[in-house]
Scaffold this motif. Structure first.
Motif: not given
Lengths: 171, 355
Positions: B165-167, B169
């Protein structure tokens, strides 16, 4: 003394609220303020992180329909699938959807450059590059908070590092 | 490590010791990591998941952390054991409820929990009682380093550690502190805290993470930003903010004692009274009343009861713990009776009085 804007008692609390760029000033007595604050939507009650995430994706991308068709050459996930489940398919997706993800990352984190821990196996050159990025970030914060003494020190450090790099013969 | 034996204890995070432990229940740091050569779990089939698990299991089990690390194949545990681990915060609710090969390595002191195949291939977690983020970071950082000797994590120079999930990264870090804030909750001042957190991109959650209610006036504060600042900067920011909230809670407690001592004493005493005499009680009511009593102890309004006892009760009255302690399967209504009985025993009220 100002009166409470909801009843006639003297206002003891002055609240400035920012809503979608508009500024509202509220002057309330203690009882009305308590009521007001307990009715404002805040914290975990109002924001479901998943919803927020969806909104962020939608608001950061313009031509969503075209973008939805994009797929990652490595794992085959489409952008639409990513959007519906909120999870990417593989590390390569970050490259495959780079144009779409960058504004999203900017939205979520406010930054798009990692300055934290590096894997131990990272090459020496990128280690130093990181040091520079970190120092520049600290310099920016120092200037913003008007800590000029610290800023001057950081600037010297950055200059020293930069000259050291450029003087080093290429291998 | 024997799960049934664990039910008798409170676990590290409720031990009730460490800095500021009247308000700070526990400190926790987790890191999200993924193996570079595999797709993330949303694209991994059963065989892929099994391969990832077997690849990570070995290096995890041989890590030099607090004594012995016990490995559990979560997919082989029954629902009660999985729920039990969730209640002890050793695995996430997501990890308990997903399917496919997955596991967790748990340190002897329950300070360390390393989850394989959660949302990411690897979720490392270090817990400490009290306000002890620096200790958490030192330990988790060295675990991460040790694992890197064996495996290569997905990493990009620009985006840092790559996560499903890009949250998450970048650093992949979630720094959280669990606070007990009964006075801020009682006076509704907590609403102001929520508002301030939102502006600072910090998250506030309930006891058991995302979407859970703030039961028993427990609040988890954590960072949302994972990309940009370094791990240390993220930790320092949270420390500063939590410091402020602790002071705020203390100030409101002191004011309450000065201005409303009698009312507060009454509320705390009633809560204690109900806990000592109830014949059936829900988990929610238990948490609510224990929260009052816990604050009462800190303010010197309750005699003859210690903080660690209330902490133990918080966890031992949870559904899976209760069933493990009783060693039988209990339906919700039966649990409420068993819970009330257990609390009466622990708080030393004589049973014949009420029967």
């Amino acid at each position: 003394m100002r009166k409470c804007s909801r009843c006639s008692k003297p206002a003891t609390l002055h609240i400035t609220e920012l809503k979608e760029g508009d500024v509202h000033a509220l002057h309330l007595c203690e009882a009305c303020a308590q009521e007001y604050l307990s009715n404002v939507e805040v914290g975990q009650e109002s924001e479901d992180p998943e919803d927020l995430f969806q909104q962020q994706i939608e608001s950061s991308i313009e031509d969503l329909e075209d973008v939805d068709q994009l797929s990652c050459p490595d794992c085959g996930i489409t952008f639409k699938e990513f959007r519906s489940q909120g999870r990417l398919g593989c590390p390569q997706c970050y490259l495959a959807f780079e144009n779409e993800l960058m504004p999203l990352l900017e939205n979520i984190h406010g930054e798009t450059q990692h300055t934290g821990k590096l894997p131990k196996r990272a090459p020496e050159a990128s280690r130093r590059q990181y040091e520079l990025i970190k120092l520049r970030n600290r310099l920016r914060t120092a200037v913003e908070s008007e800590s000029y003494e610290e800023a001057a020190q950081l600037r010297d450090e950055i200059q020293k590092m930069e000259t050291a790099f450029s003087e080093e013969p290429d291998k | 490590m024997d799960l049934n034996g664990l039910a008798q204890t409170s676990g590290e995070w409720l031990r009730g010791t460490g800095p500021e432990s009247d308000i700070v229940i526990s400190s926790r740091i987790r890191l999200a990591r993924n193996l570079a050569q595999f797709p993330f779990l949303s694209r991994a089939d059963d065989a892929g998941r099994a391969e990832i698990e077997s690849l990570l299991r070995e290096p995890i089990s041989s890590l030099p952390v607090d004594g012995e690390l016990t490995y559990f194949s979560v997919n082989n545990l029954d629902a009660l054991d999985r729920q039990f681990l969730v209640e002890r915060q050793l695995i996430s609710r997501e990890h308990a409820e997903m399917h496919g090969s997955r596991g967790v390595g748990i340190g002897a002191e329950e300070n360390v929990s390393l989850m394989i195949n959660e949302e990411d291939h690897l979720r490392l977690q270090v817990l400490r009682s009290g306000f002890a983020l620096d200790e958490c970071w030192a330990e988790i950082n060295s675990i991460d380093d040790a694992l890197e000797e064996h495996v290569t994590f997905a990493f990009s120079e620009q985006l840092g550690f790559l996560t499903a999930c890009p949250t998450n990264v970048g650093t992949g870090i979630r720094v959280s502190v669990m606070l007990h804030l009964p006075a801020l909750a009682l006076t509704k001042e907590i609403q102001k805290v929520f508002q301030a957190m939102q502006k600072m991109r910090l998250a506030v959650r309930g006891l058991y993470g995302e979407g859970s209610q703030a039961m028993g006036d427990f609040y988890q504060f954590s960072n949302q930003v994972t990309l940009g600042p370094s791990e240390q900067e993220i930790i320092d920011k949270l420390k500063e903010v939590v410091d402020g909230i602790i002071k705020y809670e203390r100030r409101v407690r002191d004011e309450l004692v000065v201005k409303n001592r009698q009312r507060l004493h009454d509320q705390v005493s009633r809560a204690y009274g109900i806990l000592r005499s109830a014949q059936t009680i829900t988990s929610e009511e238990t948490m609510h009343l224990l929260s009052s009593v816990r604050m009462g102890i800190n303010l010197g309004l309750v005699d003859g009861l210690e903080i660690p006892t209330t902490n133990e009760l918080f966890i031992q009255t949870q559904p899976a713990h209760l069933q493990k302690l009783r060693d039988e399967h209990l339906e919700s209504a039966e649990r409420n009776v068993a819970r009330a009985t257990y609390i009466r025993q622990r708080l030393g009220s004589s049973n014949h009085e009420h029967n």
